[in-house]
Write a protein that holds these residues in place. Structure first.
Motif, PDB file in Angstrom:
ATOM      1  N   ILE A  68      37.505  62.669  67.659  1.00  0.00           N
ATOM      2  CA  ILE A  68      37.004  63.993  68.063  1.00  0.00           C
ATOM      3  C   ILE A  68      37.172  65.029  66.952  1.00  0.00           C
ATOM      4  O   ILE A  68      36.338  65.898  66.772  1.00  0.00           O
ATOM      5  N   ARG A  75      35.345  57.866  63.848  1.00  0.00           N
ATOM      6  CA  ARG A  75      34.825  58.229  65.165  1.00  0.00           C
ATOM      7  C   ARG A  75      35.937  58.841  66.014  1.00  0.00           C
ATOM      8  O   ARG A  75      36.366  58.257  66.997  1.00  0.00           O
ATOM      9  N   ALA A 106      28.413  62.094  57.779  1.00  0.00           N
ATOM     10  CA  ALA A 106      28.067  61.372  59.014  1.00  0.00           C
ATOM     11  C   ALA A 106      28.213  59.862  58.830  1.00  0.00           C
ATOM     12  O   ALA A 106      28.515  59.142  59.774  1.00  0.00           O
ATOM     13  N   ARG A 138      34.139  65.000  64.755  1.00  0.00           N
ATOM     14  CA  ARG A 138      32.783  65.081  65.291  1.00  0.00           C
ATOM     15  C   ARG A 138      32.023  66.221  64.624  1.00  0.00           C
ATOM     16  O   ARG A 138      32.530  67.341  64.498  1.00  0.00           O
ATOM     17  N   LEU A 139      30.806  65.908  64.213  1.00  0.00           N
ATOM     18  CA  LEU A 139      29.997  66.861  63.454  1.00  0.00           C
ATOM     19  C   LEU A 139      29.821  68.173  64.217  1.00  0.00           C
ATOM     20  O   LEU A 139      29.820  69.258  63.631  1.00  0.00           O
ATOM     21  N   ILE A 140      29.707  68.056  65.522  1.00  0.00           N
ATOM     22  CA  ILE A 140      29.428  69.222  66.354  1.00  0.00           C
ATOM     23  C   ILE A 140      30.521  70.300  66.267  1.00  0.00           C
ATOM     24  O   ILE A 140      30.268  71.473  66.475  1.00  0.00           O
ATOM     25  N   PHE A 141      31.730  69.898  65.939  1.00  0.00           N
ATOM     26  CA  PHE A 141      32.822  70.876  65.835  1.00  0.00           C
ATOM     27  C   PHE A 141      33.072  71.309  64.392  1.00  0.00           C
ATOM     28  O   PHE A 141      34.058  71.982  64.098  1.00  0.00           O
ATOM     29  N   ARG A 142      32.219  70.855  63.487  1.00  0.00           N
ATOM     30  CA  ARG A 142      32.466  71.146  62.083  1.00  0.00           C
ATOM     31  C   ARG A 142      31.599  72.303  61.594  1.00  0.00           C
ATOM     32  O   ARG A 142      30.584  72.625  62.193  1.00  0.00           O
ATOM     33  N   SER A 179      32.490  64.505  74.724  1.00  0.00           N
ATOM     34  CA  SER A 179      33.023  65.293  73.607  1.00  0.00           C
ATOM     35  C   SER A 179      33.879  64.429  72.678  1.00  0.00           C
ATOM     36  O   SER A 179      34.047  64.753  71.518  1.00  0.00           O
TER      37      SER A 179
END
Lengths: 361, 325
Positions: free
Chosen positions: B146, B144, B139, B149-153, B294
């Motif tokens: 897409i 920065r 993080a 992005r942590l959410i897709f990892r 997103s």
């Protein structure tokens, strides 16, 4: 609020602090801010060298609100902020639910369950934070504050904290991003596998559940066991294009919608602000008179039963508005009409006075 | 003779120790080279180390004394930048040096990468049979964009799954971050002052970012991108695209949009012009607020659906609270 009520509140608050145990980890490295009846923060840049000094202050100079910095500073009293010497800060999550004079049972339960999921699903499982580094605190009003003291996360800057907060609240989650680009090879769509970590695995496991319980909600052809088996195989291996349903990725929208991941309502502003002040655990909330109580467990916690600061001796109050009947202190407080006078248990009287719904009579 | 670790990565403590442990002194040769290093960075390129024999031959052969000159010139360039405190130069230099280091990392040994990772605070390890980074490291240094992005990892037990290529990309970001921070230089030696002056003559006059907008004319996400451009930060691909589409949709002339982009540290005139023309030709429409979210570019809860619908006011629910309830 009139002077009489103010004096009453401060006297009772001071009485609470004589017996309360207020402890702030690394107290000497924290900045403190206090608030009065008009504002939650009226003065900041304060510091205490020990928990005992803090407690002494709470008893003798009783504030209506008191908060400490999430940050650790070399010189917590220094101003401006740049001179404090930032040494990192706890990772904080603020979960709130908005409601009326009281939180309904449903609102209380929703925010409590969100807090449980935040801790168990995200902090423990995904982020690998150890239990002993998590401090769970009832905010004293409408939600919970989760303090993460894991040194690994301490030095994170605002942007990195935002990534973590967005991850937990599911902000910007677009499940189609879990799948390969159809322009690359439309015959082979790769997607998440059940064994995947994080949201990918979560998505896949939810999809498997939907496929088992209600396959037709995805596509009517999936009612055929052989078609469902192909999709099931895809979820296991990550190759989703084995099924004959060509728009299978789009069809998965129904799974995404039902995925209970986007309901954790974290206030991102609190998490990303590394210089934030947050209510000191086990102090009183100036808008409710409830304890911002540190909790060993979130199981079965009920704020209107378990966060009481005062004994139940009666106080005479007069309603300044219509007050609905409410569960408080494990019994039902009856409805009050505007102008009605009554003896009420002290915690309930305090709550109504601080909410501006009643005054002393 | 292969490049030494220090020559490849002159920002490391090993390189610093080498310079400090030598009898190296600032001299004209070193300063000339330092100036050249910054000027090359301004052109969007990284300066290749000094070579023996021909000017641009490979492989490199570095004599130990050249290595010290190389490291010394790096240190001298940093001293000039610390003295000048010119954000534009600093960020340009940071991007160029980070790219230079990254070009070595791709071909470097695992041992050297590990050593460099220790220096930068990026320690990939194996977790459940996969290459992974601790979440806090990921993080802190992920670009920065897409894709990162942590959410897709894949995240589990404090680890994020990564590829070797991604680790290198994160290390590049870490180098850039390191290059962007400077301690103020008190009383620089005369030679640093002299060459700093020479350097400034060679630097093209900085484009002053002038916008016809007043503060509050744009939604917070766009304001943040504009602020980034003003501060010569390196915006990622999506951020640039969004900013260009927005400005063009607000009828800002192409030349002016281009002038804004010229503030970015890795600006390339022709490439930018081509991309702006492409946006106009294709008639790209403004991404919605959901898409901005997103992309990781949404910074406020304006509730307007699309940044282009901004009416110029900050809703009260977005104003910061002193303390949380």
């Amino acid at each position: 609020m009139e002077e009489r009520e103010r004096q009453f509140v401060l006297k009772e608050f001071s009485g609470y602090y004589r017996h309360a145990k207020v402890e702030v980890p690394s107290v000497e490295q924290r900045e403190f801010g206090i608030g009065g009846f008009d504002r939650k923060i009226e003065a900041r840049h304060m510091a205490f060298e020990s928990d005992a000094a803090l407690q002494n202050y709470l008893i003798h100079d009783t504030p209506v609100y008191i908060s400490h910095s999430v940050a650790y500073y070399k010189f917590p009293k220094a101003t401006p902020m740049e001179n404090k010497g930032w040494m990192g800060g706890d990772l904080i999550f603020d979960l709130d639910v908005h409601g009326g004079l009281f939180l309904s049972k449903e609102e209380q339960e929703k925010v409590r369950h969100d807090a449980i999921r935040l801790v168990e699903d995200f902090l423990l499982l995904d982020f690998g934070v150890k239990k002993e580094h998590i401090r769970t605190v009832f905010s004293g009003n409408r939600g919970y504050h989760i303090h993460v003291k894991d040194p690994a996360y301490r030095m994170l800057e605002g942007d990195a904290r935002r990534e973590i907060s967005d991850y937990i609240s599911g902000k910007g989650l677009d499940y189609t991003k879990f799948f390969s680009d159809p322009n690359e090879d439309k015959w082979k769509r790769y997607g998440p596998k059940e064994s995947d970590w994080g949201y990918r695995g979560r998505f896949c496991r939810t999809a498997a559940k939907v496929l088992e319980e209600d396959p037709a909600s995805i596509h009517r052809r999936l009612k055929k066991p052989e078609e469902a088996a192909l999709l099931r195989e895809g979820m296991r291996t990550g190759l989703w294009s084995k099924t004959s349903i060509s728009d299978i990725v789009e069809r998965m929208n129904v799974v995404a919608k039902g995925m209970p991941v986007q309901c954790i309502d974290v206030d991102t502003g609190v998490t990303i602000d590394t210089k934030r002040l947050i209510r000191v655990p086990n102090t009183l909330h100036g808008s409710t008179g409830l304890i911002a109580k540190e909790l060993k467990s979130l199981d079965n916690f009920e704020p209107y039963r378990d966060a009481m600061a005062f004994g139940n001796e009666p106080a005479k109050i007069e309603a300044l508005q219509e007050i609905p009947a409410q569960e408080f202190l494990s019994s039902t407080m009856e409805k009050m009409q505007n102008g009605e006078k009554r003896d009420a248990p002290l915690p309930y009287a305090m709550y109504l006075i601080l909410k501006g719904a009643a005054k002393l009579s | 003779m292969e490049f030494s670790f220090s020559s490849k990565y002159p920002f490391t403590s090993e390189a610093k120790q080498k310079v400090e442990g030598s009898s190296l002194e600032l001299n004209d040769e070193m300063m000339e080279r330092a100036v050249q290093r910054v000027v090359t960075a301004l052109k969007g390129k990284a300066e290749a180390p000094l070579e023996h024999g021909d000017e641009r031959g490979t492989p490199y052969h570095i004599h130990p004394s050249d290595e010290l000159l190389e490291l010394g010139s790096y240190a001298a360039a940093r001293m000039m930048l610390a003295h000048l405190r010119n954000r534009f130069l600093i960020n340009k230099f940071a991007v160029a040096e980070a790219k230079r280091a990254s070009s070595f990392m791709g071909k470097d040994s695992e041992e050297n990468l590990r050593k460099l990772g220790d220096e930068l605070g990026i320690n990939p390890q194996e977790f459940e049979g996969k290459l992974a980074l601790p979440v806090y490291q990921y993080a802190s240094f992920s670009p920065r964009s897409i894709d990162y992005r942590l959410i897709f990892r894949n995240v589990k037990n404090g680890f994020v799954e990564v590829t070797r290529h991604e680790v290198i990309r994160l290390m590049e970001e870490a180098v850039k971050g390191k290059m962007e921070s400077y301690k103020p230089l008190q009383n620089p030696p005369q030679i640093i002052r002299d060459y700093s002056q020479k350097l400034m003559v060679l630097v093209p006059k900085e484009t002053v970012l002038k916008m016809s907008f007043k503060e509050g004319d744009n939604p917070p996400c766009i304001e943040k991108l504009l602020e980034g451009a003003k501060a010569h930060q390196n915006l990622n691909h999506q951020a640039r695209l969004v900013l260009a589409i927005y400005l063009l949709a607000r009828n800002v002339p192409v030349e002016k949009v281009q002038a804004i982009f010229s503030n970015l540290p890795d600006y390339e005139d022709r490439k930018t012009k081509y991309q702006l023309d492409h946006i106009i030709k294709r008639g790209y429409s403004m991404p919605s607020c959901a898409t901005m979210l997103s992309y990781g570019l949404c910074v406020a809860d304006c509730r307007i659906g699309s940044p282009i619908r901004w009416k110029g006011k900050v809703e009260p629910w977005k104003k910061g609270k002193g303390s949380s309830s």
